[in-house]
Design a protein around this motif. Structure first.
Motif, PDB file in Angstrom:
ATOM      1  N   ALA A 135      -4.214   6.329  -5.088  1.00 41.15           N
ATOM      2  CA  ALA A 135      -3.618   5.645  -4.602  1.00 41.15           C
ATOM      3  C   ALA A 135      -4.732   5.031  -3.648  1.00 41.15           C
ATOM      4  CB  ALA A 135      -2.195   5.426  -3.586  1.00 41.15           C
ATOM      5  N   ASN A 136      -5.832   3.653  -4.162  1.00 40.98           N
ATOM      6  CA  ASN A 136      -7.196   3.207  -3.291  1.00 40.98           C
ATOM      7  C   ASN A 136      -6.165   2.595  -1.937  1.00 40.98           C
ATOM      8  OD1 ASN A 136      -9.080   4.347  -4.851  1.00 40.98           O
ATOM      9  ND2 ASN A 136      -8.816   2.830  -6.736  1.00 40.98           N
ATOM     10  N   THR A 137      -6.463   2.209  -0.957  1.00 48.51           N
ATOM     11  CA  THR A 137      -5.600   1.987   0.312  1.00 48.51           C
ATOM     12  C   THR A 137      -6.746   0.917   0.660  1.00 48.51           C
ATOM     13  OG1 THR A 137      -5.067   3.305  -0.469  1.00 48.51           O
ATOM     14  CG2 THR A 137      -3.765   2.010   2.200  1.00 48.51           C
ATOM     15  N   ARG A 138      -6.656  -0.184   1.519  1.00 50.23           N
ATOM     16  CA  ARG A 138      -7.170  -1.341   2.072  1.00 50.23           C
ATOM     17  C   ARG A 138      -8.632  -1.114   2.008  1.00 50.23           C
ATOM     18  NH1 ARG A 138      -3.228   0.074   4.227  1.00 50.23           N
ATOM     19  NH2 ARG A 138      -3.393   1.495   5.675  1.00 50.23           N
ATOM     20  N   ALA A 154       7.756   2.058   4.894  1.00 45.78           N
ATOM     21  CA  ALA A 154       9.965   1.078   4.419  1.00 45.78           C
ATOM     22  C   ALA A 154      10.494   1.277   2.978  1.00 45.78           C
ATOM     23  CB  ALA A 154       9.022  -0.376   4.630  1.00 45.78           C
ATOM     24  N   ALA A 155      10.150   1.995   2.357  1.00 47.14           N
ATOM     25  CA  ALA A 155      10.713   1.893   1.389  1.00 47.14           C
ATOM     26  C   ALA A 155      11.945   2.730   1.537  1.00 47.14           C
ATOM     27  CB  ALA A 155       9.695   2.552  -0.334  1.00 47.14           C
ATOM     28  N   SER A 158       0.768  -1.353  -0.237  1.00 41.01           N
ATOM     29  CA  SER A 158      -0.204  -0.245  -0.040  1.00 41.01           C
ATOM     30  C   SER A 158       0.724   1.233   0.040  1.00 41.01           C
ATOM     31  CB  SER A 158      -0.597  -0.287   0.837  1.00 41.01           C
ATOM     32  OG  SER A 158      -0.409  -0.014   2.794  1.00 41.01           O
ATOM     33  N   PHE A 159       0.186   2.502  -0.221  1.00 45.37           N
ATOM     34  CA  PHE A 159       1.110   3.787  -0.098  1.00 45.37           C
ATOM     35  C   PHE A 159       1.862   4.004   0.737  1.00 45.37           C
ATOM     36  CE2 PHE A 159       0.494   8.430  -1.693  1.00 45.37           C
ATOM     37  CZ  PHE A 159       0.948   8.205  -1.824  1.00 45.37           C
ATOM     38  N   HIS A 163      -0.809  -4.518  -3.810  1.00 44.88           N
ATOM     39  CA  HIS A 163       0.747  -4.254  -4.557  1.00 44.88           C
ATOM     40  C   HIS A 163       0.372  -2.818  -4.317  1.00 44.88           C
ATOM     41  CE1 HIS A 163       5.443  -4.699  -6.218  1.00 44.88           C
ATOM     42  NE2 HIS A 163       4.368  -3.228  -5.970  1.00 44.88           N
ATOM     43  N   PHE A 164       0.900  -1.590  -3.786  1.00 43.05           N
ATOM     44  CA  PHE A 164       0.835  -0.322  -4.114  1.00 43.05           C
ATOM     45  C   PHE A 164       0.858   0.068  -5.826  1.00 43.05           C
ATOM     46  CE2 PHE A 164       3.587   3.752  -3.904  1.00 43.05           C
ATOM     47  CZ  PHE A 164       2.249   4.671  -4.097  1.00 43.05           C
ATOM     48  N   HIS A 165       0.377   0.771  -5.912  1.00 46.00           N
ATOM     49  CA  HIS A 165       0.450   1.228  -6.994  1.00 46.00           C
ATOM     50  C   HIS A 165      -0.669   3.136  -7.560  1.00 46.00           C
ATOM     51  CE1 HIS A 165      -3.462  -0.879  -6.429  1.00 46.00           C
ATOM     52  NE2 HIS A 165      -4.057  -0.220  -7.487  1.00 46.00           N
TER      53      HIS A 165
END
Ligand code: 5GP
Length: 120
Positions: free
Chosen positions: A91-94, A61-62, A54-55, A103-105
Motif C-alpha cells: 500500500a504505497n502511501t502519500r 475512518a472506515a 490512503s491505507f 484512493h486507497f489500493h
C-alpha cells in the motif's frame, strides 16, 4: 491528520463505471481488478468502494463492515489468483510511499519470486 479525498481520481472513476476495468472480484465494499501495467505475473489492485485516500485513512475512518468486506476481498483475490507460493501486498502511501493514485489500493503481486522488499 486531515484526509482530503479527491473524487476525480482514476479509481473513483473506475468505481463509478466511467472507465473500464478487468474485474477479478467484487463485493459490497471492495472491487479488485488487474493493474493496467502489471509488474508481476499476478498484479491485482484491491480498492474499497468508500472515499478513502490512503491505507491509514481507511484504517482510521472506515466502518467495521467496510474493513471486513475489504479483507474478505483480499482473501478471495489470493484464492482466485492462486498465489499459494506467496505474494506481496503493498500500500504505497502519500509522498514518501510514492502513491500515484489518491484512493486507497492494495497491490497484490505474485506468480514469481519477487526478491527482497527494498534494496539493502
Ligand atoms: P500507486 O503508485 O498509486 O501505488 O499505484 C497506482 C497503480 O495504478 C499503478 O500500478 C498503475 O499501473 C495503476 N493504474 C493507473 N491507472 C490505471 C487504470 O486506469 N486502470 C488500472 N487497472 N490500473 C491503473
Amino acid at each position: 491528520m486531515n484526509f482530503e479525498y479527491d473524487d476525480q481520481n482514476i479509481f473513483a472513476r473506475i468505481l463509478r463505471g466511467e472507465i473500464p476495468n478487468k474485474t477479478v472480484f467484487e463485493n459490497d465494499h471492495a472491487l479488485a481488478f488487474h493493474d493496467i501495467e502489471p509488474q508481476a505475473p499476478v498484479h491485482v489492485l484491491i480498492v474499497p468502494k468508500g472515499p478513502y485516500m490512503s491505507f491509514d485513512h481507511f484504517a482510521d475512518a472506515a466502518s467495521a463492515d467496510e474493513q471486513v468486506g475489504f479483507m474478505q476481498a483480499v482473501a478471495e483475490v489470493c484464492r482466485i489468483t492462486g498465489v499459494t507460493d506467496g505474494f506481496r501486498a503493498i500500500a504505497n502511501t502519500r509522498t514518501h510511499g510514492v502513491q500515484d493514485v489518491p484512493h486507497f489500493h492494495l497491490h497484490i503481486l505474485g506468480g514469481t519470486q519477487l526478491g527482497r522488499m527494498l534494496p539493502k
